[in-house]
Scaffold this active site. Sequence first.
Site, short mmCIF file in Angstrom:
data_model
loop_
_atom_site.label_atom_id
_atom_site.label_comp_id
_atom_site.label_asym_id
_atom_site.label_seq_id
_atom_site.Cartn_x
_atom_site.Cartn_y
_atom_site.Cartn_z
N CYS A 2 -22.90 16.31 -6.05
CA CYS A 2 -23.86 17.33 -6.24
C CYS A 2 -25.24 16.29 -7.06
O CYS A 2 -24.87 15.65 -8.05
CB CYS A 2 -23.65 18.42 -7.23
SG CYS A 2 -22.26 19.34 -6.40
N ARG A 27 -26.33 10.39 -2.81
CA ARG A 27 -25.16 10.77 -3.71
C ARG A 27 -24.02 11.37 -2.78
O ARG A 27 -22.84 11.72 -3.14
CB ARG A 27 -25.41 11.58 -4.91
CG ARG A 27 -26.40 10.89 -5.89
CD ARG A 27 -26.72 11.89 -6.98
NE ARG A 27 -25.59 12.21 -7.64
CZ ARG A 27 -25.23 11.55 -8.87
NH1 ARG A 27 -25.80 10.61 -9.26
NH2 ARG A 27 -24.12 12.15 -9.34
N TRP A 72 -22.11 19.53 -2.91
CA TRP A 72 -21.13 18.90 -2.20
C TRP A 72 -19.94 19.59 -2.51
O TRP A 72 -19.42 19.99 -3.77
CB TRP A 72 -20.54 17.26 -3.03
CG TRP A 72 -19.77 16.51 -2.17
CD1 TRP A 72 -20.31 15.87 -0.87
CD2 TRP A 72 -18.50 16.20 -2.15
NE1 TRP A 72 -19.10 15.00 -0.52
CE2 TRP A 72 -18.26 15.15 -1.31
CE3 TRP A 72 -17.70 16.64 -3.26
CZ2 TRP A 72 -16.81 14.60 -1.34
CZ3 TRP A 72 -16.43 16.06 -3.26
CH2 TRP A 72 -16.08 15.06 -2.38
N ASN A 98 -23.49 21.09 -11.60
CA ASN A 98 -22.58 19.68 -11.23
C ASN A 98 -21.05 19.97 -12.05
O ASN A 98 -21.20 20.16 -13.13
CB ASN A 98 -23.39 18.63 -11.51
CG ASN A 98 -24.49 18.14 -10.56
OD1 ASN A 98 -24.66 19.06 -9.54
ND2 ASN A 98 -25.22 17.10 -10.83
N LYS A 601 -21.45 9.18 -3.43
CA LYS A 601 -21.70 7.88 -4.08
C LYS A 601 -20.96 7.88 -5.44
O LYS A 601 -20.31 6.74 -5.59
CB LYS A 601 -23.19 7.56 -4.53
CG LYS A 601 -23.69 6.33 -5.22
CD LYS A 601 -23.14 5.25 -4.15
CE LYS A 601 -23.60 3.98 -5.00
NZ LYS A 601 -22.57 2.60 -4.53
C1 AGP Z 1 -16.75 1.96 -2.46
O1 AGP Z 1 -17.73 1.62 -1.31
C2 AGP Z 1 -16.88 3.31 -2.93
N1 AGP Z 1 -18.20 3.75 -3.01
C3 AGP Z 1 -16.22 3.72 -4.00
O2 AGP Z 1 -14.54 3.14 -3.79
C4 AGP Z 1 -16.59 3.42 -5.73
O3 AGP Z 1 -16.39 2.00 -5.88
C5 AGP Z 1 -15.77 4.23 -6.31
O4 AGP Z 1 -15.83 5.38 -6.24
C6 AGP Z 1 -15.68 3.96 -8.06
O5 AGP Z 1 -17.22 4.07 -8.43
P1 AGP Z 1 -18.00 3.63 -9.50
O6 AGP Z 1 -17.99 1.92 -9.68
O7 AGP Z 1 -19.29 4.19 -9.57
O8 AGP Z 1 -17.13 4.02 -10.77
#
Ligand code: AGP
Length: 606
Positions: A2, A27, A72, A98, A601
Amino acid sequence: MCGIIGYVGSRPALPILVEGLRRLEYRGYDSAGVALIDDNLCVTKAAGRLSVLEQVLDLNAPQTAGIGHTRWATHGAPTDVNAHPHTDSSGKIAVIHNGIIENDRALRTYLEREGVTFKSETDTEVLAQLIGMLYDGDLEQAVRKALREVSGTYGIGVLCSDEPNVIVAARKGSPLIIGVGKGEHLLASDAAAILAHTTQVVYVGDGEIARITPDELRMTTLDAIPVAKDVEQIEWSLEEIELAGYDHFMIKEIFEQPEVLENCLRGRLDLKENAIRLGGLVDCTRELTRAKRIILTGCGTAWHAALVGEYLFEELVRIPTEVEYASEFRYRNPVIDDGTVVIAVSQSGETADTHAALAEAKQRGALTLGAVNVVGSTIARETDAGVYLHVGPEIGVASTKAFTGQVAVLAMIACFLGRRKHLSPSAAADFIAALSAVPKQIKQILDTADEAKKVAQQYTDRENWLYLGRGYNYPVALEGALKLKEISYIHAEGLPAAEMKHGPIALIHEGMPVVVIATAGSQYDKIINNMMQVRSRGGSVIAIATEGDREIAKQADHVLYVPNTLEPLQPLLTVIPLQLIAYHAAVIRGCNVDKPRNLAKSVTVE
Ligand code: AGP
């Protein structure tokens, strides 16, 4: 996940809210909404993309205060009714939220007994109704009382039509910042939403409430104790969060890697003195060099980078090192004894599982470090020390430059500590020289990016892929498979190559693409054997090999070459063709590269 945006000032709020929501789209979300306020509250929301909401908005609306949200779905389907903002029964109060209210069932039952009729299935409406019930002319006080009753996580923005020109915001476990402008304040869950208006921000801390008007920002704790906050400067620019002529953020970020890795290494590699300088570790260097054990933790791509870190720390520092999924670490009963250092690896610095694992480690007395990209993020602020990635904002959901940044930072920490333990000056000098050459070497790989595109073109109709690697390239095999599956929806599995014969070899059939990372190094002969095993069963081998390897083409259907480097640094190069293959496969299949289905994201809920 979100996204939150809010505005109070003298300009019409709606265009600012809509633009902010657009910048938060990356996101991940499935509905959106806004609330504008003057004497009345006017709420508009719609399931689907932001463009659907825009069709029903009056973009000339004059109100100068409002809040907006991209949702989301967690509690209840992505429908118009479940979209935020949520209002109380009086229609005076609107809330965007959120996070997750964990005791929403109990609160809902209580409120229903008090005569409240709910419109939506969401936990957020429970909060809106609770604030409405407690409101007696002071919005901030009502929010404070309501938050004392809730458990769970939240970043919220609240409006009340009795108090136009006021937004009350609060945070527990879900990021919130206040943008400070001239005669205006903004509220956001992510700096990207407000960068077009200001780079001056105040970070809302856990357990803090902010009350903003055009001219005033007042921060207090949940117990109404005033909190003095500094206004900080965001380093990222608007240009960095725009496409700059690329079709997608993912390919822009892949191609940015030479430059952003230069930024990551700048000032930290001292080629004259053959030393690594890490300002963020100065205060804890003594404690770090005495560490008896290192635990690296993270999720997804960050976990893959941490796995490379494990190999690096064991080889360069000679300290027992483990890698833990943050989601497992937080719920186990982890052994943290004296001398344990926990390093949280995260691009966003907001991932809920990684944050919780960090909190667990801190509570058990570990020294905690962060390898984080977003400056001022929760994990960056809550670790004892750390090293920023400095790779700039990553907008594409598929992590690319954050992976190389994370590996580069872990490599620098390993060399920094290694020199204080067992690493010889000449080995450190070789390592530092090789690391400093990496940005140019990535550029060289990107100059031949079309080769990876050709591979993608040939195999994107295949629904099952394998990725194999050994040693330092085993985590790269996992990362290559993750990239392919998350954006092109092709099923892919990454494996340590030797594990193939313990089961997965049964999957190999005529024409199945098997990507094998077969660069020069200690396990080269063994990986060539693995390639032969694949081919003798009809699999198509796509090899990632070291430039100048003339033999490999005999064992592979395609070869993508990378420059030579030290084995521990190979992941920084071998991952690049795999990022490119995944990108082109997704484009060819018509997938939404930057916003893949079901993905966010930054995963700020469990
Ligand atoms: C990978 O392409 C993803 N976006 C996901 O695995 C990501 O690396 C994971 O959610 C960890 O996120 P962060 O590095 O922001 O903690």
